[in-house]
Structure formats: C-alpha cells, structure tokens
Design a protein around this motif. Structure first.
Motif, PDB file in Angstrom:
ATOM      1  N   UNK A  34       8.206  37.884  13.941  1.00 38.40           N
ATOM      2  CA  UNK A  34       9.800  38.255  14.183  1.00 38.40           C
ATOM      3  C   UNK A  34       9.950  39.598  14.663  1.00 38.40           C
ATOM      4  N   UNK A  35      10.475  39.801  15.921  1.00 37.37           N
ATOM      5  CA  UNK A  35      11.018  41.162  16.421  1.00 37.37           C
ATOM      6  C   UNK A  35      12.017  41.558  15.527  1.00 37.37           C
ATOM      7  N   UNK A  36      12.070  43.096  15.475  1.00 38.13           N
ATOM      8  CA  UNK A  36      13.250  43.765  14.895  1.00 38.13           C
ATOM      9  C   UNK A  36      14.543  43.430  15.334  1.00 38.13           C
ATOM     10  N   UNK A  37      14.567  43.062  16.580  1.00 35.65           N
ATOM     11  CA  UNK A  37      15.850  42.739  17.176  1.00 35.65           C
ATOM     12  C   UNK A  37      16.682  41.337  16.528  1.00 35.65           C
ATOM     13  N   UNK A  38      15.618  40.695  15.951  1.00 35.58           N
ATOM     14  CA  UNK A  38      16.180  39.229  15.637  1.00 35.58           C
ATOM     15  C   UNK A  38      16.901  39.322  14.130  1.00 35.58           C
ATOM     16  N   UNK A  39      18.004  38.485  13.804  1.00 31.79           N
ATOM     17  CA  UNK A  39      18.742  38.412  12.666  1.00 31.79           C
ATOM     18  C   UNK A  39      17.732  38.448  11.593  1.00 31.79           C
ATOM     19  N   UNK A  40      16.619  37.706  11.483  1.00 28.74           N
ATOM     20  CA  UNK A  40      15.939  37.183  10.298  1.00 28.74           C
ATOM     21  C   UNK A  40      14.890  38.340   9.970  1.00 28.74           C
TER      22      UNK A  40
END
Length: 148
Positions: A34-40
């Motif tokens: 998961x990239x830091x930009x994603x909500x999760x």
C-alpha cells in the motif's frame, strides 16, 4: 537472493497468533504493497505499530557484534553487519531499521541462520518474513500453553 524483514511482535500478539502466522504475514504484506497516499495505509500502519515492539538498534548491534567479533569472516561497517561464508560463495547482511531488522543473504542458508540464532536469544517474539518467497516463521517457536 533472500530478503527478510524481521519484526519484534508484542508477546500478547505473538502468543495469540502462534500457529496463525499467515494472518500477520498478510497484514505486513498488505502494508508493504500500500502506498502512503492510499486511505488504507494509515489504518495498516496503526495496526502494525500496535502489534510490534520497538527495536533498540544499539542493543541489537551490541549483541551481534559481541557474538561475532571473534569470527574472521564478520564485519560491522557503517551500521551493517556482514558475515561471509568460508568458501566466499555467499554472505548475509543485517541492518537494524526503525521498526524492523532487514536481513539479506546469498548462497547457503547458514549465513542468515547465524544472525537468526543471535536474534532468537535476544527475544522469543521475532517474526521473520520473506515476501518474495512467501516464507515466514518465528525465529524461536513459541511453545503452546497447555490449559488443564
């Protein structure tokens, strides 16, 4: 080449997830995907921080260095611990990060086993994970408690 991420799991969670390590493996795997930009990302980050203990780089470095200092094929250079195989056909590199320990090895499994053996003496709740090979396990398996 093998690449391990070694996390120190809180004892309560290590006991709870003994025999169900796959759940922890998938949590960490999802976090790394998961990239830091994603909500999760923030949610996964909080879960990982909750189930892991912080690692004292100073004490880990000291323990590894004191255990291996007499070996001619060991070196500690700029925060990296390196051990070479006697045949020079492989090596393992260990570096302590903020929340985990990173171990990379080439050649014989004996090279990383030397580092893992030292870590298991430090704490029984280290979980090693190789995400590429989808391998994971406790460095020192927790004995199941028998309740009468």
């Amino acid at each position: 080449m093998r690449h391990y991420y070694v996390y120190l799991i809180e004892e309560e969670f290590a006991n709870h997830f003994f025999g169900r390590e796959a759940k922890l493996f998938h949590l960490f795997q999802e976090y790394l995907r998961t990239s830091p930009e994603q909500l999760e990302f923030n949610h996964l980050y909080k879960q990982i921080r909750y189930v892991t203990k912080s690692i004292s780089a100073e004490s880990i470095d000291h323990m590894i260095e004191s255990s291996l200092t007499n070996r001619y094929n060991y070196a500690h250079i700029e925060g990296h611990h390196r051990i070479d195989s006697e045949s020079k056909q492989g090596n393992a590199l260990l570096q302590v990060r903020d929340q985990y320990i990173e171990v990379t090895s080439i050649g014989s499994f004996d090279m990383e086993a030397i580092f893992f053996e030292i870590l298991r003496k430090i704490d029984s709740c280290f979980l090693a994970m190789d995400f590429e090979a989808k391998r994971y396990g406790w460095l020192k398996p927790i004995k199941e408690r028998k309740f009468v």
